[in-house]
Design a protein around this motif. Structure first.
Motif, short mmCIF file in Angstrom:
data_model
loop_
_atom_site.label_atom_id
_atom_site.label_comp_id
_atom_site.label_asym_id
_atom_site.label_seq_id
_atom_site.Cartn_x
_atom_site.Cartn_y
_atom_site.Cartn_z
N ILE A 1 0.88 -1.17 0.00
CA ILE A 1 0.00 0.00 0.00
C ILE A 1 0.91 1.21 0.00
O ILE A 1 1.77 1.34 0.87
N GLY A 2 0.75 2.09 -0.97
CA GLY A 2 1.63 3.25 -1.07
C GLY A 2 0.87 4.55 -1.01
O GLY A 2 -0.29 4.63 -1.43
N THR A 3 1.53 5.56 -0.45
CA THR A 3 0.94 6.89 -0.42
C THR A 3 2.04 7.93 -0.53
O THR A 3 3.16 7.70 -0.08
N THR A 4 1.72 9.03 -1.16
CA THR A 4 2.62 10.18 -1.18
C THR A 4 1.88 11.31 -0.50
O THR A 4 0.71 11.56 -0.79
N ALA A 5 2.58 11.97 0.42
CA ALA A 5 1.90 13.03 1.17
C ALA A 5 2.92 13.92 1.88
O ALA A 5 4.04 13.50 2.16
N HIS A 6 2.49 15.13 2.16
CA HIS A 6 3.22 16.00 3.07
C HIS A 6 2.86 15.47 4.46
O HIS A 6 1.68 15.41 4.81
N LEU A 7 3.84 15.06 5.24
CA LEU A 7 3.57 14.37 6.49
C LEU A 7 3.19 15.36 7.58
O LEU A 7 4.02 15.86 8.33
N GLU A 8 1.88 15.61 7.64
CA GLU A 8 1.32 16.52 8.63
C GLU A 8 -0.01 15.96 9.11
O GLU A 8 -0.61 15.11 8.46
N GLU A 9 -0.48 16.42 10.25
CA GLU A 9 -1.65 15.85 10.91
C GLU A 9 -2.88 15.77 10.00
O GLU A 9 -3.58 14.77 9.97
N ARG A 10 -3.15 16.81 9.26
CA ARG A 10 -4.38 16.86 8.47
C ARG A 10 -4.45 15.80 7.38
O ARG A 10 -5.51 15.54 6.81
N LYS A 11 -3.34 15.15 7.07
CA LYS A 11 -3.33 14.10 6.05
C LYS A 11 -3.86 12.77 6.60
O LYS A 11 -4.16 11.86 5.83
N GLY A 12 -3.96 12.63 7.92
CA GLY A 12 -4.55 11.44 8.52
C GLY A 12 -3.72 10.17 8.45
O GLY A 12 -4.25 9.07 8.55
N LEU A 13 -2.41 10.30 8.32
CA LEU A 13 -1.57 9.11 8.21
C LEU A 13 -1.54 8.29 9.49
O LEU A 13 -1.25 7.09 9.45
N THR A 14 -1.87 8.89 10.63
CA THR A 14 -1.93 8.11 11.87
C THR A 14 -2.99 7.01 11.74
O THR A 14 -2.81 5.92 12.27
N TYR A 15 -4.08 7.29 11.02
CA TYR A 15 -5.13 6.28 10.82
C TYR A 15 -4.64 5.15 9.92
O TYR A 15 -4.96 3.98 10.15
N GLY B 1 7.73 15.95 6.11
CA GLY B 1 6.93 16.98 6.73
C GLY B 1 7.16 17.03 8.23
O GLY B 1 7.92 16.23 8.79
N PRO B 2 6.49 17.94 8.90
CA PRO B 2 6.74 18.18 10.32
C PRO B 2 6.37 17.01 11.23
O PRO B 2 6.90 16.91 12.34
N ASP B 3 5.53 16.09 10.79
CA ASP B 3 5.12 14.97 11.64
C ASP B 3 5.89 13.68 11.35
O ASP B 3 5.56 12.63 11.91
N ARG B 4 6.91 13.74 10.53
CA ARG B 4 7.60 12.51 10.14
C ARG B 4 8.13 11.74 11.34
O ARG B 4 7.91 10.53 11.46
N ALA B 5 8.83 12.38 12.25
CA ALA B 5 9.42 11.68 13.40
C ALA B 5 8.33 11.02 14.24
O ALA B 5 8.47 9.88 14.69
N LYS B 6 7.23 11.74 14.45
CA LYS B 6 6.12 11.20 15.25
C LYS B 6 5.50 9.97 14.56
O LYS B 6 5.20 8.97 15.21
N LEU B 7 5.34 10.05 13.24
CA LEU B 7 4.77 8.93 12.49
C LEU B 7 5.71 7.73 12.48
O LEU B 7 5.27 6.58 12.62
#
Length: 93
Positions: free
Chosen positions: A37-51, A70-76
Motif C-alpha cells: 500500500i503506497g501513499t505520497t503526502a506531506h507528512l502533517e496531521e491533516r493528512k490522517g496518516l496516523t489512521y 513533513g513536520p510529523d515525520r518523526a512522530k509517524l
C-alpha cells in the motif's frame, strides 16, 4: 469517479489527473509476497496518516510505503515502529 460525478450532475469537462511516482528512483526491494500500500503526502496531521498506520495493525501480509516528508515525520515513524511500514522521505517527482 467520472461516472459518479456525471450521476451527480457535473456537466463540465472531467479530466483525470495522475499523480504518479517513478518507482525506478526508489531503492531496489526484494520481492514481497503480500500487498504493498503506497501513499505520497506531506507528512502533517491533516493528512490522517496516523489512521493508516493504525489500520496496518489489522491487515495481514501488507507493507506500507510512505513517500514524502513533513513536520510529523518523526512522530509517524515512532508510531510505526515494529510495523511493516517504510518511510522513503522526500521524492522530487
Amino acid at each position: 469517479v467520472k461516472e459518479y460525478l456525471i450521476q451527480e450532475g457535473v456537466t463540465n469537462s472531467i479530466e483525470m489527473v495522475y499523480n504518479g511516482v517513478d518507482f525506478s528512483k526508489l531503492p531496489e526491494k526484494k520481492a514481497h509476497q503480500g500487498k504493498i500500500i503506497g501513499t505520497t503526502a506531506h507528512l502533517e496531521e491533516r493528512k490522517g496518516l496516523t489512521y493508516l498506520i493504525e489500520a496496518v495493525r489489522q491487515v495481514k501480509d501488507a507493507e506500507v510505503w510512505i513517500l514524502g516528508d513533513g513536520p510529523d515525520r518523526a512522530k509517524l515513524e515512532e508510531q510505526a515502529k515494529g510495523l511493516p511500514i517504510k518511510f522513503f522521505g522526500f521524492v522530487s517527482d
